[in-house]
Design a protein around this motif. Structure first.
Motif, mmCIF file in Angstrom:
data_model
loop_
_atom_site.group_PDB
_atom_site.id
_atom_site.type_symbol
_atom_site.label_atom_id
_atom_site.label_comp_id
_atom_site.label_asym_id
_atom_site.label_seq_id
_atom_site.Cartn_x
_atom_site.Cartn_y
_atom_site.Cartn_z
ATOM 1 N N LEU A 198 2.493 0.180 -6.019
ATOM 2 C CA LEU A 198 1.943 0.690 -4.764
ATOM 3 C C LEU A 198 0.939 -0.300 -4.170
ATOM 4 O O LEU A 198 0.856 -0.441 -2.941
ATOM 5 C CB LEU A 198 1.279 2.050 -4.973
ATOM 6 N N GLN A 199 0.194 -0.987 -5.017
ATOM 7 C CA GLN A 199 -0.719 -2.013 -4.519
ATOM 8 C C GLN A 199 0.061 -3.121 -3.827
ATOM 9 O O GLN A 199 -0.343 -3.606 -2.756
ATOM 10 C CB GLN A 199 -1.539 -2.593 -5.675
ATOM 11 N N ARG A 200 1.183 -3.510 -4.405
ATOM 12 C CA ARG A 200 2.026 -4.545 -3.815
ATOM 13 C C ARG A 200 2.568 -4.083 -2.455
ATOM 14 O O ARG A 200 2.567 -4.842 -1.478
ATOM 15 C CB ARG A 200 3.187 -4.868 -4.756
ATOM 16 N N ALA A 201 3.012 -2.821 -2.372
ATOM 17 C CA ALA A 201 3.533 -2.275 -1.115
ATOM 18 C C ALA A 201 2.428 -2.213 -0.061
ATOM 19 O O ALA A 201 2.655 -2.516 1.113
ATOM 20 C CB ALA A 201 4.119 -0.885 -1.349
ATOM 21 N N ARG A 202 1.250 -1.828 -0.486
ATOM 22 C CA ARG A 202 0.107 -1.748 0.436
ATOM 23 C C ARG A 202 -0.237 -3.132 0.977
ATOM 24 O O ARG A 202 -0.489 -3.297 2.169
ATOM 25 C CB ARG A 202 -1.085 -1.144 -0.312
ATOM 26 N N ASP A 203 -0.252 -4.119 0.089
ATOM 27 C CA ASP A 203 -0.547 -5.496 0.498
ATOM 28 C C ASP A 203 0.502 -6.022 1.480
ATOM 29 O O ASP A 203 0.189 -6.855 2.340
ATOM 30 C CB ASP A 203 -0.596 -6.417 -0.730
ATOM 31 N N ALA A 204 1.743 -5.524 1.344
ATOM 32 C CA ALA A 204 2.829 -5.974 2.216
ATOM 33 C C ALA A 204 2.756 -5.331 3.602
ATOM 34 O O ALA A 204 3.480 -5.743 4.509
ATOM 35 C CB ALA A 204 4.179 -5.661 1.573
ATOM 36 N N GLY A 205 1.895 -4.324 3.761
ATOM 37 C CA GLY A 205 1.720 -3.694 5.066
ATOM 38 C C GLY A 205 2.389 -2.344 5.241
ATOM 39 O O GLY A 205 2.346 -1.754 6.325
ATOM 40 N N ALA A 206 3.021 -1.843 4.168
ATOM 41 C CA ALA A 206 3.713 -0.560 4.263
ATOM 42 C C ALA A 206 2.718 0.603 4.279
ATOM 43 O O ALA A 206 1.606 0.497 3.754
ATOM 44 C CB ALA A 206 4.676 -0.393 3.087
ATOM 45 N N THR A 207 3.131 1.718 4.870
ATOM 46 C CA THR A 207 2.354 2.956 4.780
ATOM 47 C C THR A 207 2.581 3.547 3.398
ATOM 48 O O THR A 207 3.723 3.673 2.952
ATOM 49 C CB THR A 207 2.812 3.972 5.844
ATOM 50 N N THR A 208 1.511 3.890 2.701
ATOM 51 C CA THR A 208 1.635 4.398 1.343
ATOM 52 C C THR A 208 1.392 5.903 1.301
ATOM 53 O O THR A 208 0.395 6.395 1.815
ATOM 54 C CB THR A 208 0.649 3.687 0.393
ATOM 55 N N ILE A 209 2.333 6.610 0.690
ATOM 56 C CA ILE A 209 2.239 8.054 0.500
ATOM 57 C C ILE A 209 2.251 8.333 -1.002
ATOM 58 O O ILE A 209 3.074 7.766 -1.731
ATOM 59 C CB ILE A 209 3.419 8.788 1.170
ATOM 60 N N VAL A 210 1.349 9.188 -1.444
ATOM 61 C CA VAL A 210 1.271 9.527 -2.865
ATOM 62 C C VAL A 210 1.387 11.028 -3.036
ATOM 63 O O VAL A 210 0.734 11.797 -2.339
ATOM 64 C CB VAL A 210 -0.054 9.018 -3.480
ATOM 65 N N MET A 211 2.228 11.440 -3.983
ATOM 66 C CA MET A 211 2.336 12.842 -4.385
ATOM 67 C C MET A 211 1.838 12.926 -5.829
ATOM 68 O O MET A 211 2.479 12.405 -6.745
ATOM 69 C CB MET A 211 3.787 13.321 -4.291
ATOM 70 N N THR A 212 0.694 13.573 -6.010
ATOM 71 C CA THR A 212 0.090 13.612 -7.334
ATOM 72 C C THR A 212 -0.722 14.883 -7.503
ATOM 73 O O THR A 212 -0.866 15.666 -6.574
ATOM 74 C CB THR A 212 -0.802 12.367 -7.538
ATOM 75 N N LYS A 213 -1.238 15.096 -8.704
ATOM 76 C CA LYS A 213 -1.998 16.321 -8.948
ATOM 77 C C LYS A 213 -3.330 16.280 -8.206
ATOM 78 O O LYS A 213 -3.859 15.213 -7.883
ATOM 79 C CB LYS A 213 -2.231 16.530 -10.437
ATOM 80 N N LEU A 214 -3.858 17.459 -7.968
ATOM 81 C CA LEU A 214 -5.145 17.592 -7.309
ATOM 82 C C LEU A 214 -6.247 17.015 -8.188
ATOM 83 O O LEU A 214 -6.198 17.120 -9.404
ATOM 84 C CB LEU A 214 -5.422 19.072 -7.041
#
Length: 286
Positions: A198-214
């Motif tokens: 996800l860090q790599r995707a973020r660095d590439a400029g993509a919008t990052t969406i995360v589905m995780t526990k509260l």
């Protein structure tokens, strides 16, 4: 208005020590707390008024009044059979398991619905609708949900991938760009492989969406859009059960909303997919 007890329970491991006394007292005495002032709760829990106010901020409510309203809603909606299915025991009968698993999944979906912000879901739908490409990332049971996303969105003409191999995930993430979406699924939010991807995707400029526990975790910190799941898991299990169900539930909501944004195109794409599969299947039968 409800979900206050769920917010507290899920956030408890990450709450600051100065706020934990108040949180623990609220969870142990929810019916009493809805009648208490901030000052009274501070005295009874052995904390301070400032700690109670900080606790409210930590779990994402506007103040003590909103927290009490949410807790009151929780108490009103409490199942009369609460506790009957809290734990699945060894050698349970199939009859009991039918009821127990249904109860756990229903509670998990209900609590997941309570803690998610409709605006965050709306943003996720908008970004996926506009995306040039969507990468779904998951490991273990969460990869099954990533595959489900790939299968669903692929059927309506979206360019998407769901790789399980870490090398493929990294290579794909590195080639994303502005306008693309990187969608990571991890119940713990601490899966090392996904943090790198996800860090790599973020660095590439993509919008990052995360589905995780509260509750705070490292994966959330890399997300432009955060979606939350609440799962009631039994200690005796061979794999994720309720967590997988609620992840699928959120994926279904997003898919259905995206499909509805361009209804005519969706129907056309689904029909093309259906015909292609049907023709291939009929050919195999000849």
């Amino acid at each position: 208005m409800n979900g206050g007890l769920t917010l507290l329970r899920e956030s408890l491991p990450s709450i600051k020590p100065s706020e934990k006394n108040a949180a623990s007292y609220i969870l142990a005495h929810p019916a009493e707390v809805v009648t208490l002032s901030v000052q009274e709760l501070a005295v009874k829990s052995g904390s301070s008024e400032a700690a109670v106010i900080r606790l409210c901020k930590s779990i994402g409510v506007t103040g003590y009044r909103e927290l009490k309203l949410k807790i009151a809603g929780d108490l009103q909606n409490e199942n009369v059979n609460k506790g009957a299915f809290d734990e699945i025991e060894p050698n349970d009968t199939v009859e009991h398991l039918i009821e127990a698993m249904a109860e756990k999944h229903i509670q998990s979906i209900d609590q997941t619905m309570q803690v998610n912000d409709a605006k965050a879901l709306e943003r996720a739908v908008t970004m996926i609708s506009r995306a040039r490409k969507i990468d779904f990332y998951g490991v273990g049971a969460s990869y099954l949900v990533a595959q489900d996303g790939e299968q669903k969105f692929g059927r309506i003409g979206k360019w998407c991938t769901a790789y399980s191999d870490a090398h493929q995930q990294l290579a794909s993430a590195a080639n994303l760009t502005f306008g693309d979406v990187a969608f990571a699924i991890s119940y713990s939010g601490e899966t090392g492989q996904l943090l790198q991807v996800l860090q790599r995707a973020r660095d590439a400029g993509a919008t990052t969406i995360v589905m995780t526990k509260l509750g705070p975790n490292r994966l959330q910190q890399l997300a432009d859009i955060q979606l939350f799941t609440v799962a009631k898991e039994a200690r005796i299990r061979s794999a994720a059960t309720s967590s997988r169900i609620v992840q699928m539930y959120l994926m279904d909501i997003i898919y259905t909303a995206v499909a509805g944004r361009d209804y005519e195109h969706t129907i056309e794409a689904l029909e093309k997919s259906r015909q292609a599969i049907q023709q291939a299947f009929q050919t195999e039968q000849k």
